[in-house]
Design an enzyme around this catalytic site. Structure first.
Site, mmCIF file in Angstrom:
data_model
loop_
_atom_site.group_PDB
_atom_site.id
_atom_site.type_symbol
_atom_site.label_atom_id
_atom_site.label_comp_id
_atom_site.label_asym_id
_atom_site.label_seq_id
_atom_site.Cartn_x
_atom_site.Cartn_y
_atom_site.Cartn_z
ATOM 1 N N GLY A 40 0.821 -1.199 0.000
ATOM 2 C CA GLY A 40 0.000 0.000 0.000
ATOM 3 C C GLY A 40 0.855 1.249 0.000
ATOM 4 C CB CYS A 55 5.067 -3.511 0.098
ATOM 5 S SG CYS A 55 5.577 -1.893 -0.524
ATOM 6 C CG LEU A 56 1.642 0.100 4.166
ATOM 7 C CD1 LEU A 56 2.589 1.163 4.700
ATOM 8 C CD2 LEU A 56 0.368 0.749 3.630
ATOM 9 C CD GLN A 115 7.147 0.342 4.489
ATOM 10 O OE1 GLN A 115 6.143 1.060 4.582
ATOM 11 N NE2 GLN A 115 8.001 0.425 3.474
ATOM 12 C CG ASN A 143 6.082 1.194 -5.493
ATOM 13 O OD1 ASN A 143 6.630 2.275 -5.296
ATOM 14 N ND2 ASN A 143 4.778 1.077 -5.653
ATOM 15 N N GLY A 174 9.024 4.027 -0.490
ATOM 16 C CA GLY A 174 9.755 5.231 -0.137
ATOM 17 C C GLY A 174 10.086 5.298 1.339
ATOM 18 C CG PHE A 175 7.980 5.647 4.380
ATOM 19 C CD1 PHE A 175 8.171 6.538 5.432
ATOM 20 C CD2 PHE A 175 7.160 6.035 3.320
ATOM 21 C CE1 PHE A 175 7.572 7.787 5.422
ATOM 22 C CE2 PHE A 175 6.555 7.283 3.302
ATOM 23 C CZ PHE A 175 6.761 8.162 4.360
ATOM 24 C CG HIS A 231 5.707 -5.525 -4.617
ATOM 25 N ND1 HIS A 231 4.340 -5.424 -4.557
ATOM 26 C CD2 HIS A 231 6.185 -4.425 -3.994
ATOM 27 C CE1 HIS A 231 3.994 -4.308 -3.947
ATOM 28 N NE2 HIS A 231 5.113 -3.678 -3.597
ATOM 29 C CD GLU A 237 3.302 -8.550 -6.002
ATOM 30 O OE1 GLU A 237 3.423 -7.395 -6.457
ATOM 31 O OE2 GLU A 237 3.846 -8.911 -4.932
#
Length: 388
Positions: free
Chosen positions: A250, A279-280, A283, A321, A323-324, A363, A365
């Site tokens: 996300g 990903c998100l 995090q 993908n 940015g954090f 990612h 997938e």
């Protein structure tokens, strides 16, 4: 004001990119007309531009493609990762050409125009990429006007007024609003996307901006998937009596989304269920376990990122993908780092040492390897099998 970067001086530009520091790039617009404001990032992938534009993780961002030939395979409905493009726009070196691919259903420019997204071609993307790497992801305003009329001062002002992604919760904007079932599996020749008909592990997937192909991989790995909105509580999740819980990718600041997602995850962890995040989701899981996240200079965006599995020694070619990033130095006792980026050493994976809870930053997938990372879905399914 910094120097202006222009295209062919004999051709009036129809698009303008204004950076918050006053730098201007002129080019040729395609897709929708109008203006948009966002954070600017660059992506090094050579293929998959439609997947990138429809990846919910790109909400609030405009993507600069470092590969010059974008648009040459057109677009088609099967490659969308969500119903509409989420990225605010795209910047490319060469204007999109007429597509040449048997799966093409629509040209890229027409596809963007129908979905309200601006494209800009004909600029020096190498210079733009260097600026992003050296100065960090800038705030920008992108305008497309077929007549070439631009209010430069207003565009620069809008770029400067953009609040940025730090502290911004975007998961609510891209998440589903109600629960639904998912049974579509990965694409297979010659029938496309088959449906899962056999019973499988009951998995609740939390949609922070889930890509369709992630859900397909879960289904192909033997999961009966129920998708819940980002704001679902632990009670909502556990009411489905799942065998495991998945935390999706996300956009936005994980700390902002974590205000409501962290309590949910901690409630799920108390139930001692297998948990897998991407990903998100990775995090926010780290935040729930007591770690911290930080904003990166320009992030990781591409399909050629080498990641080392510290537990096996193997290197995976991954798609990224974000940015954090998770601050590996902040991982608490009982949580170990499992994967690292070979580009900059940043954290790319964690797991709990005493239970089947793990996540990765990249990612799996997206399959740039192409199958380097699919084992993660199988690992998740295997953990649920052990507890069946």
């Amino acid at each position: 004001m910094p120097a202006v970067a222009a295209t062919n001086a004999s051709q009036k530009p129809t698009a303008c990119l204004a950076l918050a520091d006053g730098t201007l790039f002129y080019g040729r617009g395609f897709g929708a007309t109008g203006e948009t404001v966002a954070e600017l990032c660059f992506n090094t992938a050579m293929t998959g531009y439609q997947e990138i534009m429809t990846d919910p993780s790109y909400a609030g961002q405009i993507v600069t493609f470092t590969f010059p030939h974008i648009g040459n395979v057109g677009t088609n409905p099967e490659d969308d990762e969500t119903a509409t493009p989420v990225s605010q726009g795209m910047i490319v070196k060469w204007d999109p050409t007429e597509p040449s691919n048997w799966r093409t259903a629509e040209e890229l420019g027409d596809w963007l125009a129908k979905r309200g997204r601006i494209g800009m071609g004909g600029i020096d993307t190498r210079r733009l990429t260097r600026a992003i790497r050296q100065q960090g992801a800038p705030h920008v305003a992108l305008a497309h006007d077929p007549e070439g009329n631009f209010d430069i001062e207003a565009l620069v002002a809008k770029a400067r007024e953009f609040s940025g992604l730090v502290g911004l919760d975007l998961a609510k904007e891209v998440s589903c609003t109600q629960s639904y079932k998912w049974d579509e599996m990965r694409w297979a020749w010659p029938d496309g996307f088959p449906k899962r008909t056999e019973p499988g592990h009951k998995v609740v997937a939390i949609d922070f901006g889930a890509k369709r192909n992630i859900l397909r991989c879960l289904a192909s790995a033997g999961c009966d998937v129920t998708v819940l909105p980002a704001t679902a509580t632990a009670q909502d999740v556990l009411s489905h009596n799942p065998s495991g819980v998945f935390l999706s990718n996300g956009p936005g600041d994980p700390a902002a989304t974590g205000e409501y997602a962290v309590p949910m995850i901690r409630g799920v962890l108390e139930a001692e269920l297998p948990v897998f995040g991407i990903c998100l989701g990775h995090q926010i899981l780290a935040l729930a376990l007591g770690a911290k996240t930080i904003k990166m200079n320009h992030g990781h965006h591409g399909a050629n990122h080498p990641v080392k599995d510290l537990e096996t020694g193997k290197v995976e070619i991954t798609s990224m993908n974000h940015g954090f990033t998770v601050d590996a130095q902040s991982l608490p006792d009982g949580v170990t780092q499992t994967h690292v980026s070979l580009f900059d050493g940043s954290n790319c994976g964690i797991r709990m040492t005493d239970r089947p809870v793990f996540s990765v930053q990249y990612h799996p997938e997206a399959s740039p390897g192409p199958m380097d990372s699919y084992y993660l879905f199988e690992r998740f399914a295997d953990e649920m099998t052990k507890r069946a």
